[in-house]
Design a protein around this motif. Structure first.
Motif, PDB file in Angstrom:
ATOM      1  N   ASP A  34       0.815  -1.217   0.000  1.00 16.58           N
ATOM      2  CA  ASP A  34       0.000   0.000   0.000  1.00 16.58           C
ATOM      3  C   ASP A  34       0.851   1.271   0.000  1.00 16.58           C
ATOM      4  O   ASP A  34       0.389   2.338  -0.398  1.00 16.58           O
ATOM      5  N   HIS A  35       2.115   1.159   0.426  1.00 18.15           N
ATOM      6  CA  HIS A  35       3.001   2.319   0.450  1.00 18.15           C
ATOM      7  C   HIS A  35       3.655   2.586  -0.900  1.00 18.15           C
ATOM      8  O   HIS A  35       4.282   3.630  -1.106  1.00 18.15           O
ATOM      9  N   SER A  36       3.514   1.656  -1.844  1.00 18.06           N
ATOM     10  CA  SER A  36       4.310   1.682  -3.064  1.00 18.06           C
ATOM     11  C   SER A  36       3.926   2.837  -3.998  1.00 18.06           C
ATOM     12  O   SER A  36       2.743   3.100  -4.242  1.00 18.06           O
ATOM     13  N   LEU A  37       4.956   3.478  -4.524  1.00 14.22           N
ATOM     14  CA  LEU A  37       4.759   4.518  -5.538  1.00 14.22           C
ATOM     15  C   LEU A  37       4.850   3.952  -6.950  1.00 14.22           C
ATOM     16  O   LEU A  37       4.732   4.699  -7.926  1.00 14.22           O
ATOM     17  N   SER A  38       5.054   2.663  -7.073  1.00 18.41           N
ATOM     18  CA  SER A  38       5.230   2.045  -8.391  1.00 18.41           C
ATOM     19  C   SER A  38       4.060   2.289  -9.341  1.00 18.41           C
ATOM     20  O   SER A  38       4.286   2.561 -10.524  1.00 18.41           O
ATOM     21  N   PRO A  39       2.802   2.199  -8.890  1.00 23.18           N
ATOM     22  CA  PRO A  39       1.700   2.485  -9.826  1.00 23.18           C
ATOM     23  C   PRO A  39       1.764   3.898 -10.404  1.00 23.18           C
ATOM     24  O   PRO A  39       1.476   4.106 -11.586  1.00 23.18           O
ATOM     25  N   ILE A  40       2.165   4.880  -9.592  1.00 24.58           N
ATOM     26  CA  ILE A  40       2.292   6.251 -10.083  1.00 24.58           C
ATOM     27  C   ILE A  40       3.441   6.355 -11.086  1.00 24.58           C
ATOM     28  O   ILE A  40       3.320   6.985 -12.145  1.00 24.58           O
ATOM     29  N   ILE A  41       4.558   5.721 -10.754  1.00 22.57           N
ATOM     30  CA  ILE A  41       5.730   5.748 -11.633  1.00 22.57           C
ATOM     31  C   ILE A  41       5.392   5.142 -12.993  1.00 22.57           C
ATOM     32  O   ILE A  41       5.713   5.711 -14.044  1.00 22.57           O
ATOM     33  N   HIS A  42       4.725   3.988 -12.992  1.00 18.36           N
ATOM     34  CA  HIS A  42       4.407   3.329 -14.256  1.00 18.36           C
ATOM     35  C   HIS A  42       3.312   4.060 -15.029  1.00 18.36           C
ATOM     36  O   HIS A  42       3.275   3.988 -16.263  1.00 18.36           O
ATOM     37  N   SER A  43       2.456   4.772 -14.323  1.00 20.10           N
ATOM     38  CA  SER A  43       1.478   5.619 -15.018  1.00 20.10           C
ATOM     39  C   SER A  43       2.216   6.718 -15.793  1.00 20.10           C
ATOM     40  O   SER A  43       1.868   7.020 -16.942  1.00 20.10           O
ATOM     41  N   ASN A  44       3.254   7.285 -15.172  1.00 24.11           N
ATOM     42  CA  ASN A  44       4.066   8.295 -15.857  1.00 24.11           C
ATOM     43  C   ASN A  44       4.820   7.682 -17.041  1.00 24.11           C
ATOM     44  O   ASN A  44       4.910   8.289 -18.114  1.00 24.11           O
ATOM     45  N   PHE A  45       5.354   6.477 -16.846  1.00 24.23           N
ATOM     46  CA  PHE A  45       6.048   5.787 -17.938  1.00 24.23           C
ATOM     47  C   PHE A  45       5.116   5.557 -19.120  1.00 24.23           C
ATOM     48  O   PHE A  45       5.489   5.767 -20.273  1.00 24.23           O
ATOM     49  N   SER A  46       3.907   5.086 -18.820  1.00 26.41           N
ATOM     50  CA  SER A  46       2.941   4.754 -19.866  1.00 26.41           C
ATOM     51  C   SER A  46       2.671   5.952 -20.773  1.00 26.41           C
ATOM     52  O   SER A  46       2.601   5.825 -21.999  1.00 26.41           O
ATOM     53  N   LYS A  47       2.543   7.123 -20.147  1.00 29.11           N
ATOM     54  CA  LYS A  47       2.293   8.341 -20.921  1.00 29.11           C
ATOM     55  C   LYS A  47       3.522   8.723 -21.736  1.00 29.11           C
ATOM     56  O   LYS A  47       3.408   9.142 -22.894  1.00 29.11           O
ATOM     57  N   GLU A  48       4.690   8.587 -21.124  1.00 31.11           N
ATOM     58  CA  GLU A  48       5.924   9.011 -21.793  1.00 31.11           C
ATOM     59  C   GLU A  48       6.250   8.157 -23.020  1.00 31.11           C
ATOM     60  O   GLU A  48       6.585   8.676 -24.086  1.00 31.11           O
ATOM     61  N   ILE A  49       6.139   6.831 -22.872  1.00 30.69           N
ATOM     62  CA  ILE A  49       6.531   5.942 -23.965  1.00 30.69           C
ATOM     63  C   ILE A  49       5.369   5.648 -24.915  1.00 30.69           C
ATOM     64  O   ILE A  49       5.529   4.914 -25.889  1.00 30.69           O
ATOM     65  N   ASN A  50       4.193   6.187 -24.556  1.00 30.50           N
ATOM     66  CA  ASN A  50       3.002   6.046 -25.405  1.00 30.50           C
ATOM     67  C   ASN A  50       2.599   4.589 -25.608  1.00 30.50           C
ATOM     68  O   ASN A  50       2.239   4.170 -26.706  1.00 30.50           O
ATOM     69  N   ILE A  51       2.686   3.839 -24.519  1.00 30.07           N
ATOM     70  CA  ILE A  51       2.182   2.458 -24.506  1.00 30.07           C
ATOM     71  C   ILE A  51       1.137   2.364 -23.405  1.00 30.07           C
ATOM     72  O   ILE A  51       1.435   2.628 -22.232  1.00 30.07           O
ATOM     73  N   ASN A  52      -0.070   2.008 -23.768  1.00 29.54           N
ATOM     74  CA  ASN A  52      -1.174   2.003 -22.824  1.00 29.54           C
ATOM     75  C   ASN A  52      -1.156   0.737 -21.979  1.00 29.54           C
ATOM     76  O   ASN A  52      -1.670  -0.301 -22.377  1.00 29.54           O
ATOM     77  N   TYR A  53      -0.525   0.828 -20.812  1.00 25.20           N
ATOM     78  CA  TYR A  53      -0.526  -0.342 -19.924  1.00 25.20           C
ATOM     79  C   TYR A  53      -0.986   0.040 -18.524  1.00 25.20           C
ATOM     80  O   TYR A  53      -0.790   1.157 -18.064  1.00 25.20           O
ATOM     81  N   ASN A  54      -1.623  -0.916 -17.884  1.00 17.71           N
ATOM     82  CA  ASN A  54      -2.191  -0.728 -16.554  1.00 17.71           C
ATOM     83  C   ASN A  54      -1.312  -1.432 -15.534  1.00 17.71           C
ATOM     84  O   ASN A  54      -0.902  -2.561 -15.736  1.00 17.71           O
ATOM     85  N   TYR A  55      -1.010  -0.740 -14.428  1.00 14.60           N
ATOM     86  CA  TYR A  55      -0.124  -1.295 -13.404  1.00 14.60           C
ATOM     87  C   TYR A  55      -0.813  -1.185 -12.047  1.00 14.60           C
ATOM     88  O   TYR A  55      -1.072  -0.088 -11.564  1.00 14.60           O
ATOM     89  N   ASN A  56      -1.136  -2.335 -11.450  1.00 17.11           N
ATOM     90  CA  ASN A  56      -1.781  -2.367 -10.145  1.00 17.11           C
ATOM     91  C   ASN A  56      -0.959  -3.181  -9.158  1.00 17.11           C
ATOM     92  O   ASN A  56      -0.186  -4.054  -9.540  1.00 17.11           O
TER      93      ASN A  56
END
Length: 291
Positions: A34-56
């Motif tokens: 629950d403390h993980s920032l990984s979902p936020i980080i990968h949301s930023n990655f998804s936008k940057e590399i223009n690949i639509n992926y969901n990270y939960n």
């Protein structure tokens, strides 16, 4: 968390395949998450590399960890990250391994190559080295004290030794530290910490214990911290407050302290590369989290 994912893991008849076709699906498994920032980080990655992926992220127990991960991969997941306390346990999941995964015996990244082929990798070490160099905390032949000998230690020691650094390992359970030292001594200068045999003027102290998750600092000789000593904690705080280890090091006089947020972003970027063959801009994404 997406309601589709919740109902899926509860075992309903909802068609998960149709959902996954809309997005490429990646997940994080561990305890805690629950403390993980990984979902936020990968949301930023998804936008940057223009690949639509969901990270939960998904909370697991010892009894359901393997079931959850395997079910996820068999039902359309493209890959996943593994965090504490399952990095060493997850080594039995893949049937193929990268060189560093074999050396470390620890997994933080799984890549589904096909329905019957899973590749195990570990991006923690390369992520740590990236951040230590960004901070100018490490150089060739640095003298390093490593606090801890769990899965995180196995993930990073090879990379530290590849930088020609000397590593002393200090752990509460000596037998675990001995096992770690024996595994990696063929790769470089690594030894068990001893006040008789180790120097008392380390360039860098790295905390790889999980003490921070329990609001504690690991025990170590306080006279090892000087103003010039770099102190690095692979843990991080979601609210950006100093971890207990870093608070202690600061109180002992260190002028150079850092948590593992940069490492988190870097290892996430290299995991992203393993899934999509595109490496996000690591420094830019570290800066995004510090805003």
């Amino acid at each position: 968390m997406d309601i589709t994912v919740i109902t899926y893991f509860l075992g309903t008849d909802m068609n998960i395949e149709n959902f996954i076709k809309k997005k490429k699906y990646i997940a994080l498994f561990g305890n805690p998450v629950d403390h993980s920032l990984s979902p936020i980080i990968h949301s930023n990655f998804s936008k940057e590399i223009n690949i639509n992926y969901n990270y939960n992220s998904f909370l697991c127990t010892k009894s359901n960890f393997f079931t959850k991960v395997i079910k996820f991969l068999r039902n359309g997941g493209l890959g996943c990250n593994i965090t504490v306390p399952f990095k060493k346990k997850s080594f039995i999941i893949p049937n193929k391994y990268t060189k560093i995964a074999k050396i470390s015996g620890s997994i933080n990244t799984l890549i589904k190559l096909s329905d019957y082929n899973i590749l195990g990798d570990n991006t923690d070490g390369i992520g740590l080295i990236f951040d230590l160099k960004r901070l100018q905390y490490i150089k060739k032949r640095s003298q390093i004290l490593l606090l801890g000998s769990g899965g995180a230690a196995y993930s990073i020691i090879y990379h530290l030794l590849q930088e020609k650094c000397s590593v002393c390992v200090l752990n509460r359970t000596i037998s675990k530290a001995v096992k770690l030292v024996n595994r990696f001594k063929i790769f470089g200068n690594i030894s068990l910490f001893s006040t008789d045999t180790c120097i008392n003027n380390f360039d860098l102290i790295i905390n790889v214990t999980s003490c921070g998750l329990y609001n504690k600092s690991p025990d170590f000789p306080k006279n090892l911290v000087f103003p010039h000593t770099r102190c690095y904690d692979v843990s991080y705080s979601k609210t950006r407050i100093l971890t207990p280890f870093l608070l202690l090091c600061k109180s002992l006089g260190s002028k150079y302290i850092s948590d593992g947020l940069g490492m988190l972003v870097a290892q996430a970027a290299y995991s992203c590369f393993s899934w999509f063959n595109v490496l996000p801009n690591i420094k830019k994404n570290i800066d995004l989290l510090y805003k």
